[in-house]
Write a protein that holds these residues in place. Structure first.
Motif, PDB file in Angstrom:
ATOM      1  N   GLY A  35      39.821  37.604  32.166  1.00  0.00           N
ATOM      2  CA  GLY A  35      40.969  38.469  32.390  1.00  0.00           C
ATOM      3  C   GLY A  35      40.619  39.732  33.154  1.00  0.00           C
ATOM      4  N   CYS A  36      39.471  40.347  32.819  1.00  0.00           N
ATOM      5  CA  CYS A  36      39.074  41.588  33.488  1.00  0.00           C
ATOM      6  C   CYS A  36      38.823  41.349  34.975  1.00  0.00           C
ATOM      7  CB  CYS A  36      37.844  42.206  32.825  1.00  0.00           C
ATOM      8  SG  CYS A  36      36.370  41.174  32.854  1.00  0.00           S
ATOM      9  N   ASP A  37      38.313  40.180  35.332  1.00  0.00           N
ATOM     10  CA  ASP A  37      38.078  39.854  36.736  1.00  0.00           C
ATOM     11  C   ASP A  37      39.383  39.495  37.435  1.00  0.00           C
ATOM     12  OD1 ASP A  37      35.285  40.220  36.530  1.00  0.00           O
ATOM     13  OD2 ASP A  37      35.060  38.202  35.715  1.00  0.00           O
ATOM     14  N   LEU A  38      40.254  38.837  36.723  1.00  0.00           N
ATOM     15  CA  LEU A  38      41.528  38.401  37.289  1.00  0.00           C
ATOM     16  C   LEU A  38      42.400  39.584  37.693  1.00  0.00           C
ATOM     17  CD1 LEU A  38      43.036  35.752  37.822  1.00  0.00           C
ATOM     18  CD2 LEU A  38      44.087  36.021  35.589  1.00  0.00           C
ATOM     19  N   VAL A  39      42.524  40.559  36.812  1.00  0.00           N
ATOM     20  CA  VAL A  39      43.404  41.691  37.121  1.00  0.00           C
ATOM     21  C   VAL A  39      42.808  42.640  38.163  1.00  0.00           C
ATOM     22  CG1 VAL A  39      44.627  41.616  34.926  1.00  0.00           C
ATOM     23  CG2 VAL A  39      42.632  43.090  35.164  1.00  0.00           C
ATOM     24  N   LYS A  40      41.534  42.496  38.458  1.00  0.00           N
ATOM     25  CA  LYS A  40      40.901  43.332  39.475  1.00  0.00           C
ATOM     26  C   LYS A  40      40.882  42.677  40.856  1.00  0.00           C
ATOM     27  CE  LYS A  40      38.065  46.024  36.397  1.00  0.00           C
ATOM     28  NZ  LYS A  40      36.724  46.470  36.051  1.00  0.00           N
ATOM     29  N   LEU A  41      41.455  41.476  40.969  1.00  0.00           N
ATOM     30  CA  LEU A  41      41.490  40.816  42.262  1.00  0.00           C
ATOM     31  C   LEU A  41      42.213  41.686  43.281  1.00  0.00           C
ATOM     32  CD1 LEU A  41      42.344  37.083  41.501  1.00  0.00           C
ATOM     33  CD2 LEU A  41      40.222  37.985  42.439  1.00  0.00           C
ATOM     34  N   LYS A  42      41.668  41.727  44.463  1.00  0.00           N
ATOM     35  CA  LYS A  42      42.284  42.442  45.579  1.00  0.00           C
ATOM     36  C   LYS A  42      42.938  41.408  46.500  1.00  0.00           C
ATOM     37  CE  LYS A  42      40.141  46.405  44.641  1.00  0.00           C
ATOM     38  NZ  LYS A  42      40.792  47.182  43.645  1.00  0.00           N
ATOM     39  N   VAL A  43      43.905  41.871  47.252  1.00  0.00           N
ATOM     40  CA  VAL A  43      44.557  40.979  48.205  1.00  0.00           C
ATOM     41  C   VAL A  43      43.512  40.379  49.138  1.00  0.00           C
ATOM     42  CG1 VAL A  43      46.233  40.831  50.093  1.00  0.00           C
ATOM     43  CG2 VAL A  43      46.769  42.175  48.059  1.00  0.00           C
ATOM     44  N   ARG A  44      42.576  41.198  49.583  1.00  0.00           N
ATOM     45  CA  ARG A  44      41.549  40.702  50.511  1.00  0.00           C
ATOM     46  C   ARG A  44      40.645  39.632  49.884  1.00  0.00           C
ATOM     47  NH1 ARG A  44      39.485  46.156  49.598  1.00  0.00           N
ATOM     48  NH2 ARG A  44      37.706  45.984  48.207  1.00  0.00           N
ATOM     49  N   ASP A  45      40.612  39.553  48.542  1.00  0.00           N
ATOM     50  CA  ASP A  45      39.813  38.524  47.874  1.00  0.00           C
ATOM     51  C   ASP A  45      40.421  37.137  48.037  1.00  0.00           C
ATOM     52  OD1 ASP A  45      38.006  40.433  46.921  1.00  0.00           O
ATOM     53  OD2 ASP A  45      39.085  40.664  45.015  1.00  0.00           O
ATOM     54  N   VAL A  46      41.734  37.085  48.196  1.00  0.00           N
ATOM     55  CA  VAL A  46      42.419  35.782  48.233  1.00  0.00           C
ATOM     56  C   VAL A  46      43.185  35.527  49.519  1.00  0.00           C
ATOM     57  CG1 VAL A  46      42.616  35.623  45.715  1.00  0.00           C
ATOM     58  CG2 VAL A  46      44.465  36.676  47.039  1.00  0.00           C
ATOM     59  N   ALA A  47      43.221  36.515  50.432  1.00  0.00           N
ATOM     60  CA  ALA A  47      44.019  36.347  51.643  1.00  0.00           C
ATOM     61  C   ALA A  47      43.255  36.783  52.883  1.00  0.00           C
ATOM     62  CB  ALA A  47      45.311  37.153  51.532  1.00  0.00           C
TER      63      ALA A  47
END
Length: 97
Positions: A35-47
């Motif tokens: 959860g701690c990693d999930l909520v810290k995702l940045k747009v640049r991490d997935v797009a």
């Protein structure tokens, strides 16, 4: 969770037009991130630009190890819809905070 339960939750979130929660739930299921990693995702991490990537790699907070995961079409769509609706600035903001 059983597969049937996962789909029930997804359908409920879709019908309720809860884009943020659907994107978060889908990414949680598909990435298996904490959860701690999930909520810290940045747009640049997935797009990349306006396109959600088919794969992503992030550094886990707890272990400091990189984790690569696939982002299926349904999840890419949910994340894209959430980013568009929330008007997140691509470089500055986290997706879910």
């Amino acid at each position: 969770m059983k597969l049937k339960e996962v789909w029930e939750i997804r359908i409920c979130l879709q019908l309720g037009k809860r884009l943020r929660e659907l994107a978060l739930f889908n990414l949680a299921i598909d990435s298996k991130l904490r959860g701690c990693d999930l909520v810290k995702l940045k747009v640049r991490d997935v797009a990349h630009g306006d396109q959600i990537s088919k794969r992503a790699m992030v550094m886990q907070q707890k272990t400091q190890q990189p984790v690569q995961f696939e982002i299926p079409y349904q999840t890419r769509t949910a994340v894209s819809d959430w980013i568009k609706k929330s008007k997140i600035k691509k470089r500055r903001l986290s997706i879910f905070q």
